[in-house]
Design an enzyme around this catalytic site. Structure first.
Site, short mmCIF file in Angstrom:
data_model
loop_
_atom_site.label_atom_id
_atom_site.label_comp_id
_atom_site.label_asym_id
_atom_site.label_seq_id
_atom_site.Cartn_x
_atom_site.Cartn_y
_atom_site.Cartn_z
N ASP A 160 0.84 -1.21 0.00
CA ASP A 160 0.00 0.00 0.00
C ASP A 160 0.87 1.25 0.00
O ASP A 160 0.59 2.21 -0.72
CB ASP A 160 -0.89 0.03 1.25
CG ASP A 160 -2.16 -0.78 1.09
OD1 ASP A 160 -2.63 -0.95 -0.05
OD2 ASP A 160 -2.70 -1.24 2.11
N PHE A 161 1.91 1.23 0.81
CA PHE A 161 2.78 2.40 0.87
C PHE A 161 3.50 2.61 -0.46
O PHE A 161 3.54 3.72 -0.99
CB PHE A 161 3.79 2.26 2.02
CG PHE A 161 3.29 2.91 3.27
CD1 PHE A 161 2.35 2.28 4.06
CD2 PHE A 161 3.69 4.19 3.62
CE1 PHE A 161 1.84 2.91 5.19
CE2 PHE A 161 3.19 4.83 4.74
CZ PHE A 161 2.26 4.18 5.53
#
Lengths: 419, 419
Positions: A160-161
């Site tokens: 996600d990051f």
């Protein structure tokens, strides 16, 4: 805002969960005007844990700092039209919510050079989240001594990051290109592609393809060099790493282990100047370092390691980090005390990027849903008070008084509408 | 290059390990001309595992695709001067190797609007790597059922990835600002700041600060909603997630578990429409799902889950992923077969970003060290053949014939120098 480098850039964000909100946050932290489009009452992640007693989500308020929020009935034709007008006015849309009425083609009819950045789970549009992508990367089978039968998931939402930051990057690349060519663009990013591309970038794919070799499951050892966690005499735990030759020399000197290492090298026929040899002998090396650490309290280890510039770190809980690590404090340039409605006063991070001489502006707290409905519609679309009033009366848009976490005063003062 | 969005942007990269090379790769994949500055023979990570039999690093060649390489004696005054001239000519320097002779101030004397992006371990310039930062985030104490006494490290270099992408973003923001204002900038990023800021963005810092609550160590369960790994009747393992209401409904329908869930809700006094309640009842819910999965082979689970659009994934090894997942194959848009000197023909990833109508250019393999020494010095500094010859003769610069992995032909054909 933290820096003003992107001043003048305006982005409409229609998003949920981690990657897309993080992309918007990243842009906002560099001075872009990022305007969230939220359903009246909040979207599907507005109540995601952890929650304050009054209902505000610390997860949502963490990811949506320094943005504005406009609340709108996403199912009403006029509401959708307003969002299309806003996206065209701003010129950039960031979204992970696939909506045919907010597609690039639809927006390009209103503004030919629009930039639409879409994040999806898989490239075919099917659903995937960090966890359901990560399981396919092979990492859980080699994390924490795990295996395919007993995999260990990441808790850090690593993909996600990576995906969120890639999206912010792609938007800037498209903006830069538009500035030069006048043309819009439609960057699309799938979370699964982000993860699988990383396997190529780190060499894991090629290792299997050409050498037929899967990475071993080696617990807390660092692959390819020397590194592991060790206990101290007073019950703390430290991570020690020696990847570069300099780090290795520092560690050997700090632990006064030159003789022990020379003996090991001689008996194993290896040269620890070579990081691959350190990796091969990791258990033997670790035994020496473990004895040294186990005989000393943390304070002594800290003194000796810092004196020799060993590459090491202390295992901490989040509470310990907050209480005792100066890197996470109001004194650290990237942190600041802010006041968030419904949350209270707390430490918050701006962008991790420090920009030389650039002054750092204040971190604005996450908005209540609908907090900026009127000002955004006035600023971007030039709507007058009478029109705004009609939109509110018809419940096509909503102000912060319709934020469920603002009820009972938990969300701060209920603002009177400007109309 | 994959896209041409950043065509015209030129970056000098002096880097090692993951974050900085990844930042350069990200820029190169969007069409920037990224030129690595390497010591003759390669830098400190040029031989990092995994290695091909001839000595080429799959890690290094993975992270340095689509870049050019100039090899230079970094200790010679003329070598340093050449690099300063190149950085000034390109206008952008990306580095994680602190060198006083390559500082922003030094470069700004040659070119006032230069952009210098520096990555460090800690903001004070002290050393830190992904592992020694991660240990302080609290994550290892809650990964894989771990604790502060028995922490579980990430194997995914999550912070390196986040840091690298942030750096690429910061460079573009500075370039965009320079285009408008004519001013350079000096973005600095510390790996530790990237990680600690993430804790703020995800709400973990505030949770401890205001609620006094550390995140529980819950193994493979997903925090805050429902999700866990499950075994199938034929010995495979799947990750199943139900964060959104839609994902929950899909799972309950797929497992034909409406009655069982209603019973659980009633006995526990919870409503599973609420993701927080699903989280509270995770063990009870998991027991139902576990029985369902354990009674069915993967093929049946796949059919039923895909029919109901359940959010799920299969645990794979990297070899399994490469052999059986169409998302990682030459047919997938983001992958391509390339030929890397000293490695051979292999699958490689470009950027994970797909850009609508933009054509995707070929992925160029990682260079040999010094492969582009002459062409870069000719292109950027206009050096003539005689000057190049003198630089080579004095060993101030080197060509690919000095790449240690090119010896014995393992690195591909030894190129004759142009001079």
């Amino acid at each position: 805002m933290n820096h003003a480098l992107l001043k003048g850039l305006r982005v409409i964000e229609s998003s949920a969960f981690v990657a897309a909100p993080l992309a918007g946050l990243t842009l906002a932290q560099f001075g872009a005007d990022v305007i969230r489009i939220d359903p009246i009452g909040g979207g599907i992640d507005y109540g995601r844990l952890p929650l304050m007693p009054g209902g505000r989500s610390l997860y949502w308020t963490g990811l949506n700092k320094s943005k504005r929020s406009l609340a709108v009935d996403l199912r009403s034709p006029r509401g959708r039209e307003l969002i299309q007008e806003l996206a065209a006015a701003a010129g950039v849309l960031l979204t992970n919510i696939a909506s045919s009425w907010l597609s690039h083609a639809v927006l390009a009819e209103r503004r030919s050079d629009v930039i639409t950045c879409t994040i999806s789970g898989n490239a075919d549009g099917s659903t995937a989240v960090d966890y359901t992508v990560n399981c396919a990367t092979g990492y859980p089978a080699i994390t924490g001594g795990g295996s395919l039968d007993a995999p260990v998931n990441n808790v850090v939402p690593a993909w996600d990051f990576a995906c969120g930051y890639q999206a912010a990057f792609a938007i800037l690349a498209a903006v830069d290109s538009r500035r030069r060519t006048g043309e819009g663009a439609e960057p699309k990013i799938a979370l699964s592609d982000v993860a699988f591309c990383a396997l190529s970038h780190l060499g894991l794919l090629t290792e299997v393809e050409l050498l037929g070799r899967e990475r071993e499951s080696i617990g807390n050892h660092v692959y390819g060099a020397f590194g592991r966690d060790f206990g101290t005499a007073d019950g703390r735990r430290v991570m020690i790493v020696a990847i570069s030759a300099g780090q290795w020399t520092a560690l050997v000197q700090a632990c006064d282990a030159a003789a022990a290492m020379a003996e090991l090298e001689s008996s194993l026929g290896l040269s620890f100047r070579n990081e691959g040899d350190r990796y091969a002998a990791r258990e033997s090396i670790a035994a020496v370092v473990a004895s040294w650490c186990a005989a000393r309290p943390l304070a002594e280890i800290t003194r000796v390691f810092d004196q020799h510039r060993v590459c090491w770190g202390l295992y901490r809980s989040v509470g310990d980090l907050l209480a005792n690590d100066p890197r996470v404090s109001p004194a650290a340039e990237v942190f600041e005390q802010i006041e968030t409605a419904g949350v209270g006063r707390h430490l918050a991070a701006g962008t991790p990027v420090r920009v030389g001489a650039q002054p750092r502006g204040p971190i604005r707290p996450a908005p209540l849903v609908g907090q900026h409905t009127d000002e955004v519609l006035q600023d971007l679309l030039g709507l007058d008070s009478a029109t705004l009033g009609r939109l509110h009366d018809a419940r096509i848009v909503g102000g912060p008084e319709l934020d469920p976490t603002a009820i009972n005063g938990a969300g701060g003062p209920r603002r009177e509408r400007a109309v």
